[in-house]
Enzyme design. Sequence first.
Site, PDB file in Angstrom:
ATOM      1  N   ARG A  60       1.752  -2.239   1.375  1.00 14.00           N
ATOM      2  CA  ARG A  60       1.302  -3.508   1.918  1.00 14.00           C
ATOM      3  C   ARG A  60       1.786  -3.023   4.048  1.00 14.00           C
ATOM      4  NH1 ARG A  60       0.489  -6.765  -2.056  1.00 14.00           N
ATOM      5  NH2 ARG A  60       1.812  -7.670  -1.656  1.00 14.00           N
ATOM      6  N   GLU A  64      -2.396  -3.357  -3.772  1.00 11.55           N
ATOM      7  CA  GLU A  64      -1.059  -4.957  -4.460  1.00 11.55           C
ATOM      8  C   GLU A  64       0.145  -4.345  -4.589  1.00 11.55           C
ATOM      9  OE1 GLU A  64      -3.249  -6.313  -6.569  1.00 11.55           O
ATOM     10  OE2 GLU A  64      -4.828  -5.639  -5.791  1.00 11.55           O
ATOM     11  N   CYS A  65       0.479  -3.700  -3.677  1.00 11.40           N
ATOM     12  CA  CYS A  65       2.015  -3.308  -3.750  1.00 11.40           C
ATOM     13  C   CYS A  65       2.618  -3.855  -2.010  1.00 11.40           C
ATOM     14  CB  CYS A  65       2.602  -1.839  -3.796  1.00 11.40           C
ATOM     15  SG  CYS A  65       4.001  -2.041  -3.546  1.00 11.40           S
ATOM     16  N   GLY A  66       3.080  -4.423  -2.479  1.00 16.21           N
ATOM     17  CA  GLY A  66       4.146  -4.994  -1.145  1.00 16.21           C
ATOM     18  C   GLY A  66       4.891  -4.338  -0.187  1.00 16.21           C
TER      19      GLY A  66
END
Length: 142
Positions: A17, A12-14
Amino acid sequence: MTIDVTIYHNPECGTSRNTLAMIQNAGIEPNVIEYLKNPPSREQLIKVIADAGLSVREAMREKGTPYAELGLDNPDLTDEQLLDAMLKNPILINRPFVITPLGTRLSRPSELVLEILPETHQGAFTKEDGEQVLDAGGKRIV
């Protein structure tokens, strides 16, 4: 390339990612641990934090967590108390931690991972926000 790389990842974390994508851009398929589903043991967490050269407090995430509600900003709390909170609420563990034979980093910002990856990047890399990190030759843009 076959080197042993582990990332403590939150999809969920940019930042997490982007870090995972940079590892893959180096031609490496890392061991991905979704730490919210599979939190590290106390011993693993202590080792990762120490290997990254951080204090327990520096390894904590405040944004989007129960940090304030749990009173974790109290400077009198011990490392043991902070670790207890992180293990009980893994969202308090900052991300992404990456472990390679070249070192351990909390990859915030995500390009810190480049310090512990071999120079095997396969071309340009642009983060999700459009910031170009590697040029077409796989070299870091400073």
